[in-house]
Write an enzyme that holds these catalytic residues in place. Structure first.
Site, PDB file in Angstrom:
ATOM      1  N   TYR A   1     115.063 -57.807 -22.043  1.00  0.00           N
ATOM      2  CA  TYR A   1     116.127 -57.303 -21.165  1.00  0.00           C
ATOM      3  C   TYR A   1     115.579 -56.997 -19.775  1.00  0.00           C
ATOM      4  O   TYR A   1     116.156 -57.419 -18.763  1.00  0.00           O
ATOM      5  CB  TYR A   1     116.753 -56.041 -21.766  1.00  0.00           C
ATOM      6  CG  TYR A   1     117.731 -55.356 -20.829  1.00  0.00           C
ATOM      7  CD1 TYR A   1     118.990 -55.905 -20.605  1.00  0.00           C
ATOM      8  CD2 TYR A   1     117.395 -54.188 -20.154  1.00  0.00           C
ATOM      9  CE1 TYR A   1     119.892 -55.300 -19.736  1.00  0.00           C
ATOM     10  CE2 TYR A   1     118.284 -53.565 -19.291  1.00  0.00           C
ATOM     11  CZ  TYR A   1     119.523 -54.129 -19.081  1.00  0.00           C
ATOM     12  OH  TYR A   1     120.416 -53.540 -18.218  1.00  0.00           O
TER      13      TYR A   1
ATOM     14  N   SER B   1     119.282 -53.752 -12.506  1.00  0.00           N
ATOM     15  CA  SER B   1     118.958 -52.505 -13.196  1.00  0.00           C
ATOM     16  C   SER B   1     117.615 -52.003 -12.706  1.00  0.00           C
ATOM     17  O   SER B   1     116.770 -52.800 -12.262  1.00  0.00           O
ATOM     18  CB  SER B   1     118.893 -52.746 -14.713  1.00  0.00           C
ATOM     19  OG  SER B   1     118.324 -51.632 -15.381  1.00  0.00           O
TER      20      SER B   1
END
Length: 249
Positions: A157, A144
């Protein structure tokens, strides 16, 4: 979009929805045999049936990447033989301020996003190395842009995705010389089920506001990148790809 992946055998984790499901469709439509790994057995069974109805080859394998995967490996080998393409897509995004102390969420993200990726990579490494001696072999990790950027309430995260990106770069130093291409893909904002896992209303509302301002990519956009990347000639490795909505800065 379809590509030339005839005679390839792929494993896609997190194939029950989103990027995983769309990637499985692209690979199958491009001629690959695709094993669909996910916890939601009914979802992957339905997707496998859809692929077969289109004339493709698919195998549904109910599996949790955080658990023992020996049964999943046996099922894939029995159905399709040696694997030469692995897409580590399974992941979870749980947003909360660090001050909430949600170690249950921390464990879930670390176990799925990082340890799960390691588990899958480990059990298929010998397949990939053997395949790389003869033809193309690919390990694709879905990270990501959060690996590099900072977002309030997503510290753990983003840390797991930073680990995936750095791990991918290091795996390439080990596997590249053995004929295995390692590709790290970092999507920006993508429409998926990830936000549905967030149980903090304020954090969820902030994400909704951002998605309204920046229309997200479709999961199929990322799947198309996976198809393009893995269909390059054997000697070409697209090592790092960042894929953003045009207006996301």
């Amino acid at each position: 979009m379809t590509y030339d992946l005839n005679n390839r055998t792929a494993v896609v984790t997190g194939a029950a929805s989103g990027i995983g499901a769309e990637t499985a469709l692209v690979l199958a439509r491009s001629g690959a045999r695709v094993a669909l790994l996910a916890r939601r057995a009914e979802r992957v069974a339905d997707l496998a049936e859809k692929i077969r109805a289109e004339g493709g080859q698919a195998l549904a394998v109910a599996a949790d990447v955080t658990k023992d995967l020996s049964g999943a490996v046996e099922a894939v080998h029995a159905g399709f033989g040696r694997v030469d393409l692995v897409v580590n897509n399974a992941g979870v995004m749980l947003g909360n301020p660090l001050t909430e102390g949600r170690d249950d969420e921390w464990d879930r993200m670390i176990d799925t996003n990082l340890k799960g990726l390691l588990n899958v990579t480990r059990v298929f490494t010998s397949d990939l190395v053997e395949a790389g001696r003869e033809g193309a072999a690919d390990l694709v990790n879905i990270s990501s842009v959060a690996a590099h950027q900072t977002f309030p309430n997503y510290a753990v995260y983003t840390a797991t995705k930073a680990a995936v990106t750095h791990l991918s770069a290091n795996l390439r130093t080990e596997l590249g010389a053995l004929g295995v291409r390692v590709t790290n893909i970092e999507p920006g904002l993508v429409h998926s089920e990830l936000p549905d896992h967030i149980d903090n209303p304020d954090v969820s509302a902030d994400l909704t506001t951002w998605r309204d301002a920046v229309p997200p990519l479709a999961a199929a956009d990322i799947a198309d990148v996976v198809g393009f990347t893995t269909s390059r000639p054997k000697h070409v490795n697209l090592r790092q790809l960042v894929v953003l909505p045009t207006v996301q800065v």
